[in-house]
Design an enzyme around this catalytic site. Structure first.
Site, PDB file in Angstrom:
ATOM      1  N   ASN A  42     -10.433  -2.485 -40.738  1.00 25.05           N
ATOM      2  CA  ASN A  42     -10.138  -3.780 -40.111  1.00 25.05           C
ATOM      3  C   ASN A  42      -9.131  -4.570 -40.933  1.00 25.05           C
ATOM      4  O   ASN A  42      -8.190  -5.168 -40.398  1.00 25.05           O
ATOM      5  CB  ASN A  42     -11.419  -4.607 -39.975  1.00 25.05           C
ATOM      6  N   ARG A 372      -6.055   2.277 -23.474  1.00 20.86           N
ATOM      7  CA  ARG A 372      -6.329   3.107 -24.656  1.00 20.86           C
ATOM      8  C   ARG A 372      -7.185   4.286 -24.195  1.00 20.86           C
ATOM      9  O   ARG A 372      -8.370   4.117 -23.934  1.00 20.86           O
ATOM     10  CB  ARG A 372      -7.086   2.314 -25.728  1.00 20.86           C
ATOM     11  N   ARG A 401      -1.368  -1.772 -28.801  1.00 23.19           N
ATOM     12  CA  ARG A 401      -1.058  -1.644 -30.226  1.00 23.19           C
ATOM     13  C   ARG A 401      -1.815  -0.498 -30.899  1.00 23.19           C
ATOM     14  O   ARG A 401      -3.013  -0.353 -30.754  1.00 23.19           O
ATOM     15  CB  ARG A 401      -1.361  -2.960 -30.946  1.00 23.19           C
ATOM     16  N   HIS A 431      -3.696  -5.267 -19.285  1.00 22.12           N
ATOM     17  CA  HIS A 431      -4.950  -5.045 -20.016  1.00 22.12           C
ATOM     18  C   HIS A 431      -6.121  -4.818 -19.065  1.00 22.12           C
ATOM     19  O   HIS A 431      -7.207  -4.442 -19.495  1.00 22.12           O
ATOM     20  CB  HIS A 431      -5.210  -6.258 -20.923  1.00 22.12           C
ATOM     21  N   TYR A 464     -18.616   1.268 -28.199  1.00 20.68           N
ATOM     22  CA  TYR A 464     -18.345  -0.094 -27.732  1.00 20.68           C
ATOM     23  C   TYR A 464     -19.351  -0.442 -26.635  1.00 20.68           C
ATOM     24  O   TYR A 464     -19.665   0.395 -25.797  1.00 20.68           O
ATOM     25  CB  TYR A 464     -16.941  -0.210 -27.122  1.00 20.68           C
ATOM     26  N   ARG A 558     -18.070 -12.478 -30.536  1.00 16.72           N
ATOM     27  CA  ARG A 558     -18.183 -11.492 -31.610  1.00 16.72           C
ATOM     28  C   ARG A 558     -17.279 -11.803 -32.798  1.00 16.72           C
ATOM     29  O   ARG A 558     -17.686 -11.718 -33.940  1.00 16.72           O
ATOM     30  CB  ARG A 558     -17.821 -10.097 -31.075  1.00 16.72           C
ATOM     31  N   HIS A 586     -18.177  -5.616 -26.955  1.00 18.65           N
ATOM     32  CA  HIS A 586     -16.844  -5.652 -26.348  1.00 18.65           C
ATOM     33  C   HIS A 586     -16.834  -6.216 -24.928  1.00 18.65           C
ATOM     34  O   HIS A 586     -15.785  -6.579 -24.404  1.00 18.65           O
ATOM     35  CB  HIS A 586     -16.265  -4.225 -26.354  1.00 18.65           C
TER      36      HIS A 586
END
Length: 675
Positions: A42, A372, A401, A431, A464, A558, A586
């Protein structure tokens, strides 16, 4: 009084909560080690993107301030100050866990503590596995310091020619693909860099090694693309990816070695940096000297080691929702709308749906977004198979990203298979996660839709927490088809949907409208917002106003939260919580007592609400609405993994020994009961 918390410090506070999981003595040792690995990974990304961005603003004297009014320079200093003590905490925690692992038969052993037999094995490993892969450079007038790619791990050595007695310096690059932990005996590991360091004289013949240090650099890894100039967007992205590793250094991590050697390393780094860095003499770079191994992200090698399962939590096997036990998923969806809660309920029906559609002769078309998907994707493979038989249209977001390269690979593969591939939308990031399958049965078109808060990635679906929704309702499918058409024609900013809500045009006004509606009910109003981040100042200001009207507000955020809760006269009716556990929270779920409950791909951030294509989906089915509300209610009762944020920006773990509840464990057990 400042009305907002700083975004960067709030993110660091989230990573502190990750570090706290590593300190949890109730967890198995390799679970604790896993959280140290996550913490470091992270932090790498934080430096590559957030710190790098602040440095760019500072160095180019761009007067851009954070939501709290802090300048880039002030934020960089606050970040450095915040991490100064925490990095030491992380080192101490690693040393504690390392000592406990030693007692369990898993030993990370310094090279100088190996016995002669173990050193002989290390030497053999060096000759057979490492010698051909490391890249040694002697730095002299004809060999200058080479450029270093992002996340380069290397050794820097002071060496002396035994014959001439002249001293010089050397750089030894360690490739990222080698195993970091070398198992010399069962359960006994040495670090690859220490093995290389012990054998430097075999790389630099006739030289004496005077001093050596391991170091690692983190560079600016953001990709800047001028879309106005993009004629071939895929080609432009491909070229930009090649430049990613050439960014400015923003962080230097070192281990061992003298202060003099560090000074020489800094001077060498300065020799190839850009004019901007020469001008600032590297003062903006954050430097950390470590007492432990560098890059704890590599601890995943040990966490995933097959010989130490007893030191990990038992694997949970996601359960297939009972409604999906039929061979024909489409019939299951036609009977009723369905909502799955991953990872507790299996992601397999999503994969099966696409595979069944690909092999079904009644299928006419598949339309889908990919954000993703990972390097090994059964979903993309099914789409490739389908593209030879039916119409397949896929919007692949190349701006996801750190997944740009993988997405570009899959986009090209889909194109070769005959699919229509769209590479994102001009100046917007897509997204939203959506899929619509059109079939023709009994001479009628039937549409089947899947919408999700998470990605079409089976691996992330295991770690997730997300909700995904299946429907055969025409009104939902019509909205998704309309949205796909708007994406294909670049009109996403002008279209509106009828049943669903989309960003950048509809979601933010809708959320504000829903907050205002609860304000009309004053003390009877109640809002629960569950998201990954709350940064949007306009949304925050409306939540403040709702609190002042007496509306009770519970926020389950979160990560980043810029809202200040429990401030008298401003937000005393707002409580902010964060859950950090074995799964990454998530899902985005938004509940308004006097209206409805929604789920969304969008976080409450300006980038999601204003610069992305997102979806907000109302749960009109009572069973689904109740299931979503139940998720929120259980999380608000968590007494083991839930933190509360106070008005000063500090998080404290909620504890109730008389009523212990881990919400993630609860949902695992609940999934088992549904069988």
């Amino acid at each position: 009084m400042n009305r907002f918390f700083n975004r960067e410090l709030s993110w660091l506070a989230f990573n502190t909560r990750v570090l706290n999981e590593a300190k949890d003595e109730s967890l198995p040792l390799l679970e604790r080690l896993k959280f140290l690995a996550i913490y470091d990974t992270n932090l790498d990304e934080f430096y590559m993107i957030r710190v790098a961005g602040l440095k760019q603003l500072y160095e180019h004297k761009i007067a851009s301030k954070g939501i709290d009014g802090a300048s880039p320079e002030e934020q960089l200093e606050k970040i450095k100050h915040y991490l100064a003590h925490e990095i030491e905490e992380r080192e101490l925690e690693f040393q504690k866990i390392q000592a406990l692992l030693f007692k369990k038969g898993l030993c990370i052993t310094p090279y100088n503590e190996l016995n002669l037999e173990q050193k002989a094995k290390a030497k053999t490993y060096f000759k057979e596995q490492l010698y051909a892969l490391v890249l040694p450079f002697k730095l002299d007038s004809s060999h200058t310091f080479p450029p270093l790619a992002n996340l380069t791990f290397a050794l820097f050595a002071h060496i002396k020619d035994k014959e001439t007695q002249s001293a010089s310096y050397a750089l030894i690059k360690l490739p990222s693909f080698i195993f970091r932990f070398v198992e010399l005996e069962k359960g006994l590991f040495a670090l690859a860099e220490e093995i290389v360091e012990a054998h430097l004289e075999e790389l630099f013949l006739e030289h004496e090694i005077l001093d050596c240090m391991a170091f690692r650099v983190t560079c600016d890894a953001d990709i800047a693309i001028t879309e106005d100039e993009a004629h071939d967007y895929a080609d432009l992205m491909s070229k930009s990816l090649r430049k990613r590793n050439q960014g400015e250094i923003v962080r230097l991590q070192t281990q061992k070695g003298s202060q003099e050697l560090l000074k020489t390393l800094l001077a060498s780094l300065r020799s190839f940096q850009t004019h901007s860095y020469k001008k600032h003499k590297l003062t903006g770079m954050h430097i950390y000297k470590s007492a432990i191994m560098l890059n704890l992200g590599d601890l995943w090698e040990l966490v995933n080691h097959s010989d130490f399962k007893a030191l990990k939590s038992p694997n949970f096997t996601p359960k297939i929702h009972p409604h999906f036990n039929e061979n024909d998923l489409f019939k299951s969806i036609e009977k009723q709308d369905l909502l799955l809660f991953h990872p507790y309920e299996s992601f397999e029906p999503v994969i099966d749906l696409i595979e069944q559609a690909a092999s079904d002769p009644t299928t006419l078309s598949i339309k889908m977004t990919l954000y993703r998907v990972g390097k090994h994707s059964p979903i993309v493979k099914a789409l490739i198979e389908a593209a030879s038989k039916i119409q397949v249209s896929v919007l692949v977001e190349l701006k996801a990203r750190f997944d740009e390269e993988s997405n570009l690979h899959w986009a090209k593969a889909l194109e070769r298979a005959g699919a229509l591939v769209v590479y994102g939308v001009f100046k917007l990031k897509v997204h939203a996660k959506m899929l619509v399958i059109t079939k023709k049965t009994d001479n009628q078109l039937r549409h089947f839709t899947h919408l999700s808060t998470g990605n079409y990635n089976p691996l992330s679906a295991k770690i997730y927490t997300d909700v995904s929704f299946f429907s055969a309702k025409n009104e939902i499918a019509n909205d998704i088809i309309k949205l796909f058409h708007s994406l294909l024609t670049s009109s996403a900013t002008s279209n509106t949907l009828e049943t669903l809500f989309m960003a950048p045009k509809q979601i933010k006004p809708k959320i504000i409208e829903l907050i205002q509606n609860e304000m009309n009910h004053k003390q009877e109003g109640y809002i629960i917002l569950k998201a990954n981040a709350l940064v949007d100042s306009e949304i925050i200001e409306w939540l403040y106003q709702a609190s002042q009207k007496g509306v009770k507000i519970d926020l389950i955020i979160r990560g980043i939260c810029c809202l200040k809760p429990q401030v008298k006269g401003l937000s005393e009716n707002i409580r902010v919580y964060s859950i950090v556990g074995k799964y990454l929270e998530h899902a985005r779920i938004y509940y308004f007592k006097h209206e409805n409950i929604y789920f969304s791909s969008a976080d409450l951030m300006p980038r999601n609400l204003e610069r992305r294509v997102e979806l907000l989906i109302p749960a009109t089915n009572p069973k689904i609405a109740n299931k979503l509300l139940h998720i929120l209610e259980i999380q608000l009762k968590d007494t083991l993994k839930r933190y509360e944020l106070n008005s000063k920006g500090r998080y404290a773990k909620i504890s109730n020994p008389n009523d212990p509840l881990n919400s993630q464990d609860y949902f695992e057990k609940q999934a088992l009961k549904t069988l």
